[in-house]
Design a protein around this motif. Sequence first.
Motif, PDB file in Angstrom:
ATOM      1  N   SER A 152       1.045  -1.962  -0.478  1.00 51.63           N
ATOM      2  CA  SER A 152       0.136   0.652   0.141  1.00 51.63           C
ATOM      3  C   SER A 152       0.500   1.331   0.174  1.00 51.63           C
ATOM      4  O   SER A 152       2.068   1.522   1.116  1.00 51.63           O
ATOM      5  CB  SER A 152      -0.785  -0.025   1.123  1.00 51.63           C
ATOM      6  N   GLY A 153       1.260   2.473  -1.162  1.00 51.71           N
ATOM      7  CA  GLY A 153       1.507   2.753  -1.300  1.00 51.71           C
ATOM      8  C   GLY A 153       2.885   3.183  -2.012  1.00 51.71           C
ATOM      9  O   GLY A 153       3.551   3.972  -2.204  1.00 51.71           O
ATOM     10  N   ALA A 154       2.748   2.125  -2.828  1.00 49.52           N
ATOM     11  CA  ALA A 154       4.646   2.256  -3.227  1.00 49.52           C
ATOM     12  C   ALA A 154       3.872   2.999  -4.737  1.00 49.52           C
ATOM     13  O   ALA A 154       4.821   3.543  -4.781  1.00 49.52           O
ATOM     14  CB  ALA A 154       4.835   1.098  -3.564  1.00 49.52           C
ATOM     15  N   PHE A 155       3.158   3.772  -5.232  1.00 46.14           N
ATOM     16  CA  PHE A 155       2.702   4.539  -6.327  1.00 46.14           C
ATOM     17  C   PHE A 155       1.502   4.882  -6.212  1.00 46.14           C
ATOM     18  O   PHE A 155       0.820   4.314  -5.609  1.00 46.14           O
ATOM     19  CB  PHE A 155       3.289   3.395  -7.230  1.00 46.14           C
ATOM     20  N   THR A 156       1.578   5.506  -6.711  1.00 46.36           N
ATOM     21  CA  THR A 156       0.155   6.594  -6.496  1.00 46.36           C
ATOM     22  C   THR A 156      -0.997   5.592  -7.669  1.00 46.36           C
ATOM     23  O   THR A 156      -0.554   4.666  -8.697  1.00 46.36           O
ATOM     24  CB  THR A 156       0.293   7.374  -7.657  1.00 46.36           C
ATOM     25  N   GLY A 157      -2.098   5.604  -6.794  1.00 45.44           N
ATOM     26  CA  GLY A 157      -3.176   4.066  -7.232  1.00 45.44           C
ATOM     27  C   GLY A 157      -2.814   3.230  -6.095  1.00 45.44           C
ATOM     28  O   GLY A 157      -3.888   2.469  -6.326  1.00 45.44           O
ATOM     29  N   ALA A 158      -2.118   3.107  -5.500  1.00 44.23           N
ATOM     30  CA  ALA A 158      -1.529   1.450  -4.969  1.00 44.23           C
ATOM     31  C   ALA A 158      -2.288   1.540  -3.576  1.00 44.23           C
ATOM     32  O   ALA A 158      -1.649   2.176  -2.430  1.00 44.23           O
ATOM     33  CB  ALA A 158      -0.098   0.856  -4.966  1.00 44.23           C
ATOM     34  N   ASP A 159      -3.225   1.671  -3.007  1.00 43.89           N
ATOM     35  CA  ASP A 159      -4.548   2.198  -2.079  1.00 43.89           C
ATOM     36  C   ASP A 159      -4.529   1.277  -0.765  1.00 43.89           C
ATOM     37  O   ASP A 159      -4.588   1.412   0.049  1.00 43.89           O
ATOM     38  CB  ASP A 159      -5.658   2.929  -2.790  1.00 43.89           C
ATOM     39  N   LYS A 160      -4.111  -0.365  -1.431  1.00 43.96           N
ATOM     40  CA  LYS A 160      -3.601  -1.113  -0.318  1.00 43.96           C
ATOM     41  C   LYS A 160      -2.667  -2.079  -0.464  1.00 43.96           C
ATOM     42  O   LYS A 160      -2.445  -2.236  -2.091  1.00 43.96           O
ATOM     43  CB  LYS A 160      -5.120  -1.701  -0.684  1.00 43.96           C
ATOM     44  N   THR A 161      -3.030  -3.288  -0.482  1.00 43.03           N
ATOM     45  CA  THR A 161      -1.837  -3.870  -0.339  1.00 43.03           C
ATOM     46  C   THR A 161      -2.062  -4.646  -1.221  1.00 43.03           C
ATOM     47  O   THR A 161      -3.273  -5.606  -1.832  1.00 43.03           O
ATOM     48  CB  THR A 161      -0.905  -5.075   0.588  1.00 43.03           C
ATOM     49  N   ARG A 162      -1.084  -5.452  -2.645  1.00 47.87           N
ATOM     50  CA  ARG A 162      -1.971  -6.160  -3.464  1.00 47.87           C
ATOM     51  C   ARG A 162      -0.770  -7.760  -3.719  1.00 47.87           C
ATOM     52  O   ARG A 162       0.681  -7.482  -3.734  1.00 47.87           O
ATOM     53  CB  ARG A 162      -1.454  -5.567  -5.110  1.00 47.87           C
ATOM     54  N   ILE A 163      -0.777  -8.584  -3.830  1.00 50.64           N
ATOM     55  CA  ILE A 163      -0.911  -9.900  -3.866  1.00 50.64           C
ATOM     56  C   ILE A 163      -0.152  -9.948  -5.543  1.00 50.64           C
ATOM     57  O   ILE A 163      -0.971  -9.894  -6.512  1.00 50.64           O
ATOM     58  CB  ILE A 163      -1.938 -11.098  -3.542  1.00 50.64           C
ATOM     59  N   GLY A 164       1.075  -9.892  -6.081  1.00 49.29           N
ATOM     60  CA  GLY A 164       1.307 -10.295  -7.171  1.00 49.29           C
ATOM     61  C   GLY A 164       1.235 -11.823  -7.505  1.00 49.29           C
ATOM     62  O   GLY A 164       0.931 -12.524  -6.798  1.00 49.29           O
ATOM     63  N   LYS A 165       1.232 -11.941  -9.026  1.00 53.83           N
ATOM     64  CA  LYS A 165       1.860 -13.573  -9.330  1.00 53.83           C
ATOM     65  C   LYS A 165       2.545 -14.710  -8.970  1.00 53.83           C
ATOM     66  O   LYS A 165       1.924 -15.693  -8.955  1.00 53.83           O
ATOM     67  CB  LYS A 165       1.410 -13.363 -10.570  1.00 53.83           C
ATOM     68  N   PHE A 166       3.463 -14.192  -9.165  1.00 55.55           N
ATOM     69  CA  PHE A 166       4.755 -15.007  -8.021  1.00 55.55           C
ATOM     70  C   PHE A 166       4.215 -15.637  -7.146  1.00 55.55           C
ATOM     71  O   PHE A 166       4.164 -16.193  -6.189  1.00 55.55           O
ATOM     72  CB  PHE A 166       5.560 -14.193  -8.175  1.00 55.55           C
ATOM     73  N   GLU A 167       4.053 -14.644  -5.975  1.00 62.13           N
ATOM     74  CA  GLU A 167       2.778 -15.048  -5.311  1.00 62.13           C
ATOM     75  C   GLU A 167       2.106 -15.425  -4.628  1.00 62.13           C
ATOM     76  O   GLU A 167       1.906 -16.357  -4.065  1.00 62.13           O
ATOM     77  CB  GLU A 167       3.212 -13.777  -3.795  1.00 62.13           C
ATOM     78  N   TYR A 168       1.261 -15.175  -5.505  1.00 60.87           N
ATOM     79  CA  TYR A 168      -0.269 -15.877  -5.461  1.00 60.87           C
ATOM     80  C   TYR A 168       0.083 -17.705  -5.917  1.00 60.87           C
ATOM     81  O   TYR A 168      -0.784 -18.782  -6.043  1.00 60.87           O
ATOM     82  CB  TYR A 168      -0.905 -15.178  -6.826  1.00 60.87           C
ATOM     83  N   ALA A 169       1.171 -18.082  -6.545  1.00 62.38           N
ATOM     84  CA  ALA A 169       1.698 -19.174  -7.404  1.00 62.38           C
ATOM     85  C   ALA A 169       2.235 -20.361  -6.726  1.00 62.38           C
ATOM     86  O   ALA A 169       2.485 -20.664  -6.745  1.00 62.38           O
ATOM     87  CB  ALA A 169       2.183 -18.730  -8.486  1.00 62.38           C
ATOM     88  N   ASN A 170       2.819 -19.558  -5.188  1.00 60.71           N
ATOM     89  CA  ASN A 170       3.674 -19.908  -4.418  1.00 60.71           C
ATOM     90  C   ASN A 170       3.307 -21.351  -4.054  1.00 60.71           C
ATOM     91  O   ASN A 170       2.236 -21.349  -4.111  1.00 60.71           O
ATOM     92  CB  ASN A 170       3.827 -19.707  -3.108  1.00 60.71           C
ATOM     93  N   GLY A 171       3.535 -22.379  -4.312  1.00 61.44           N
ATOM     94  CA  GLY A 171       3.363 -23.806  -4.268  1.00 61.44           C
ATOM     95  C   GLY A 171       2.674 -24.325  -5.092  1.00 61.44           C
ATOM     96  O   GLY A 171       3.232 -25.284  -5.632  1.00 61.44           O
ATOM     97  N   GLY A 172       3.275 -23.399  -6.242  1.00 61.12           N
ATOM     98  CA  GLY A 172       1.927 -23.715  -7.565  1.00 61.12           C
ATOM     99  C   GLY A 172       3.185 -24.088  -9.080  1.00 61.12           C
ATOM    100  O   GLY A 172       4.136 -23.174  -8.615  1.00 61.12           O
ATOM    101  N   THR A 173       2.663 -23.191  -9.608  1.00 63.79           N
ATOM    102  CA  THR A 173       3.205 -23.323 -11.222  1.00 63.79           C
ATOM    103  C   THR A 173       2.828 -21.887 -11.526  1.00 63.79           C
ATOM    104  O   THR A 173       1.354 -21.800 -11.599  1.00 63.79           O
ATOM    105  CB  THR A 173       2.309 -23.899 -12.264  1.00 63.79           C
TER     106      THR A 173
END
Length: 455
Positions: A224-245
């Motif tokens: 959250s706040g990393a850049f303009t418009g980032a009003d909440k924490t966002r899980i990226g594709k790498f993290e979301y795929a953790n344990g998988g593909t």
Amino acid sequence: MQNQVFNQYDILIVDDEPLIGSALVQLFELESYRALALTDAKQIGLGLPDNWPGIVISDVNMPDIDGLSLMRTLLAQDKDIPIILLTGHGDIAMAVQALKQGAYDFIEKPFNNEHMLDIAKRALEKRALTLENRSLKRELESQSTPGPRILGHSPGIKQMRHIIHQVIDMPADVLIEGETGTGKELVARYLHDHSPRAEANFVAINCGAIPETIIESELFGAESGAFTGADKTRIGKFEYANGGTLFLDEIESTPLSLQVKLLRVLEDRKVERLGSNKSIDLDIRIIAATKVDLKGLCDTGEFRQDLLYRLNLVTVPIPALRERREDIGLLFLHFARVASARYHKALIPLTTEYTAQLVSHDWPGNVRELRNLAERYVLLGPEAAFATSLGQSSQLNANMSLQQRVEFFERLLIEEALSNNKGSIKLTMEQLELPRKTLYDKMQKFGLNRKTFIN
């Protein structure tokens, strides 16, 4: 002797008396069987090839290795090979013992030629049926597993499946190469769904479809706040795929600035969200896909060579549909059956003329184009579908040789006869006026299974 040589023969004769071997070869060749005579069982060497379609006729009493020992060795490799034993001693006890140990039959010398031919013919028919059942069992096993299926029997598809199954249980990253529409995502899903990661997430992202300004946050996530418009924490594709593909389609479209960060994630197996200093450990398989020559892009400076080296640890090339024409009929039928069930419309049998058009077309859109045609075929009917998609030409592709054209039409006629007769071998033999063995040989050559045509 190299065991692959035996694939050229239907009947293998082992007898230390050369005259008997040559007489049997002549007898079988007169009946159009391919026979080979050996005088020593040791000439079989490493054994017979896997799923060899022939039978063995062996003398029992031979020096060094006798017929019973040879039989036990061969049956240990393949318990279903029909082995016919010959003896000049009329030993009933030996005959009974041999049959108990797995011999197909037992013939006394001197033998009657008609009796020999009859037993050999029945043994070959049994062997053909055994191999057909094995093939069906393998097909059913591959089709009954959950997830996507890779259909086809062409050399390119067999080689691709071989590579996939070599690495399917390993953590190695994979690079899939193939033209648009060949099924790169399907192969990636197959790798995931048949691997130990199947219970975790399969996450797909098309690198060419996401604007350069947001692809980094899509992949790595953002605090959250990393850049303009980032009003909440966002899980990226790498993290979301953790344990998988994680499947990165059109990897060639990633900006050079992002390629450096991708390489670091691939090497370290850690990812940091934008705006965070905390690393997240990754247990992940990366499957990248491209429709272009990445090495060529490396030469022009449009793709990082070090990233290519990291990605192409295992490369899976998908053949274009025009390079696997023998699979076109099977794929079309599969897609048409799926469409028939989805739209609740009857499936009209495909004529030889329309099949010829399918095989002669170059399929620039590959399997995706074929699937679309199959759906239109079910929805609109054959004439409308083929007229709008492939035109009216039924000429074979000019690149096909005379032998390829002959084999193509031969296969079409056999497929059509099997379809008309709902897989009945007897009726198909009668319709085509072919001996049973010849029909079985041709079906095996073209990878045809009668069970496919029963329904």
